[in-house]
Design an enzyme around this catalytic site. Sequence first.
Site, PDB file in Angstrom:
ATOM      1  N   GLY A 160       0.791  -1.234   0.000  1.00 35.12           N
ATOM      2  CA  GLY A 160       0.000   0.000   0.000  1.00 35.12           C
ATOM      3  C   GLY A 160       0.819   1.279   0.000  1.00 35.12           C
ATOM      4  O   GLY A 160       0.431   2.280  -0.588  1.00 35.12           O
ATOM      5  N   GLU A 166       4.151   4.793   5.918  1.00 31.52           N
ATOM      6  CA  GLU A 166       2.909   4.011   5.854  1.00 31.52           C
ATOM      7  C   GLU A 166       1.844   4.742   5.055  1.00 31.52           C
ATOM      8  O   GLU A 166       1.773   5.968   5.077  1.00 31.52           O
ATOM      9  CB  GLU A 166       2.378   3.792   7.280  1.00 31.52           C
ATOM     10  CG  GLU A 166       2.650   2.402   7.837  1.00 31.52           C
ATOM     11  CD  GLU A 166       1.737   1.330   7.252  1.00 31.52           C
ATOM     12  OE1 GLU A 166       1.339   1.421   6.071  1.00 31.52           O
ATOM     13  OE2 GLU A 166       1.428   0.383   7.983  1.00 31.52           O
ATOM     14  N   LYS A 182      -6.630   7.564  10.156  1.00 26.02           N
ATOM     15  CA  LYS A 182      -8.053   7.291  10.417  1.00 26.02           C
ATOM     16  C   LYS A 182      -8.217   7.164  11.929  1.00 26.02           C
ATOM     17  O   LYS A 182      -8.394   6.078  12.483  1.00 26.02           O
ATOM     18  CB  LYS A 182      -8.459   5.981   9.716  1.00 26.02           C
ATOM     19  CG  LYS A 182      -9.916   5.900   9.351  1.00 26.02           C
ATOM     20  CD  LYS A 182     -10.295   4.505   8.889  1.00 26.02           C
ATOM     21  CE  LYS A 182     -10.133   4.310   7.398  1.00 26.02           C
ATOM     22  NZ  LYS A 182     -10.633   2.960   6.968  1.00 26.02           N
ATOM     23  N   ASP A 218      -4.879   2.902  10.774  1.00 24.92           N
ATOM     24  CA  ASP A 218      -6.296   2.680  11.065  1.00 24.92           C
ATOM     25  C   ASP A 218      -6.398   2.326  12.555  1.00 24.92           C
ATOM     26  O   ASP A 218      -6.368   3.213  13.404  1.00 24.92           O
ATOM     27  CB  ASP A 218      -6.753   1.564  10.119  1.00 24.92           C
ATOM     28  CG  ASP A 218      -8.234   1.252  10.180  1.00 24.92           C
ATOM     29  OD1 ASP A 218      -9.002   2.111  10.610  1.00 24.92           O
ATOM     30  OD2 ASP A 218      -8.627   0.148   9.786  1.00 24.92           O
TER      31      ASP A 218
HETATM   32  P1  IMP Z   1      -4.294  -1.031  11.070  1.00 26.56           P
HETATM   33  O1  IMP Z   1      -3.446  -2.148  11.595  1.00 26.56           O
HETATM   34  O2  IMP Z   1      -5.726  -1.197  11.453  1.00 26.56           O
HETATM   35  O3  IMP Z   1      -3.784   0.334  11.442  1.00 26.56           O
HETATM   36  O4  IMP Z   1      -4.363  -1.176   9.496  1.00 26.56           O
HETATM   37  C1  IMP Z   1      -3.367  -0.773   8.706  1.00 26.56           C
HETATM   38  C2  IMP Z   1      -3.483  -1.349   7.322  1.00 26.56           C
HETATM   39  O5  IMP Z   1      -4.829  -1.706   6.970  1.00 26.56           O
HETATM   40  C3  IMP Z   1      -3.076  -0.302   6.333  1.00 26.56           C
HETATM   41  O6  IMP Z   1      -1.688  -0.286   6.145  1.00 26.56           O
HETATM   42  C4  IMP Z   1      -3.860  -0.699   5.119  1.00 26.56           C
HETATM   43  O7  IMP Z   1      -3.147  -1.663   4.379  1.00 26.56           O
HETATM   44  C5  IMP Z   1      -5.126  -1.304   5.645  1.00 26.56           C
HETATM   45  N1  IMP Z   1      -6.226  -0.314   5.670  1.00 26.56           N
HETATM   46  C6  IMP Z   1      -6.797   0.277   6.749  1.00 26.56           C
HETATM   47  N2  IMP Z   1      -7.777   1.118   6.398  1.00 26.56           N
HETATM   48  C7  IMP Z   1      -7.827   1.080   5.047  1.00 26.56           C
HETATM   49  C8  IMP Z   1      -8.652   1.752   4.063  1.00 26.56           C
HETATM   50  O8  IMP Z   1      -9.531   2.587   4.345  1.00 26.56           O
HETATM   51  N3  IMP Z   1      -8.406   1.442   2.768  1.00 26.56           N
HETATM   52  C9  IMP Z   1      -7.445   0.543   2.381  1.00 26.56           C
HETATM   53  N4  IMP Z   1      -6.657  -0.095   3.255  1.00 26.56           N
HETATM   54  C10 IMP Z   1      -6.852   0.162   4.577  1.00 26.56           C
HETATM   55 MG    MG Z   2      -0.480  -0.881   4.567  1.00 25.46          MG
END
Ligand code: IMP
Ligand code: MG
Length: 178
Positions: free
Chosen positions: A43, A98, A130, A102
């Site tokens: 990503g 990054e 986010k 999220d």
């Molecule tokens: P976290 O561990 O929940 O912070 O998620 C991080 C990863 O989830 C990011 O690096 C993205 O690959 C994926 N991700 C989280 N939210 C989104 C979104 O809205 N669109 C696409 N990928 C997302």
């Molecule tokens: Mg990612």
Amino acid sequence: MHEDIQEVLFTEQQIQEKIKEIGAEISNEYSSKNLLLVNILKGGVVFLSDLMRYILIPHEIDFMAISSYGPSTESSGIVRVIKDLESDISNKDVLLVEDIVDTGLTLNYLMRSLEVRKPRSLKVCALLDKKARRIVETPLAFKGFDVPDVFVVGYGLDYKQKYRNLPFIGVLKSEVLP
Ligand code: IMP
Ligand code: MG
């Protein structure tokens, strides 16, 4: 625009302007340091390739690939390292690049696994934040934009491996999501 996109949140031009600003900040802050940008595939790859061209000081790049288990739009926090770094980071000022933070679970796991290798410093640069969904607090030293609690795609971000090539960041139509 694209037929599966409901709304554009950030245009190509807005993204480029923001990254130029972040690049200048990083160039300032790391001018006398040994900067290594660590990118999380896949990503973050579009963000990195633009960001590094706005960083005007010498630096290196390296990549890690991870995969999180669980449904494609939810983070489980359980992360498997698929590709590790090639560099020894013990004499490096590491900046994790990054695409989006999220829940923060992925980043938290990565930070902990890099900290044990004793880099000179370790910080995070994230294009999107986010905040509403954060579970683990993770300080973001450099940040592009805040995003609401919606699933976004484009500019490297995917849904089921699609939409990474869109030059803007947008919200998917609900009928496309499960
Ligand atoms: P976290 O561990 O929940 O912070 O998620 C991080 C990863 O989830 C990011 O690096 C993205 O690959 C994926 N991700 C989280 N939210 C989104 C979104 O809205 N669109 C696409 N990928 C997302
Ligand atoms: Mg990612």
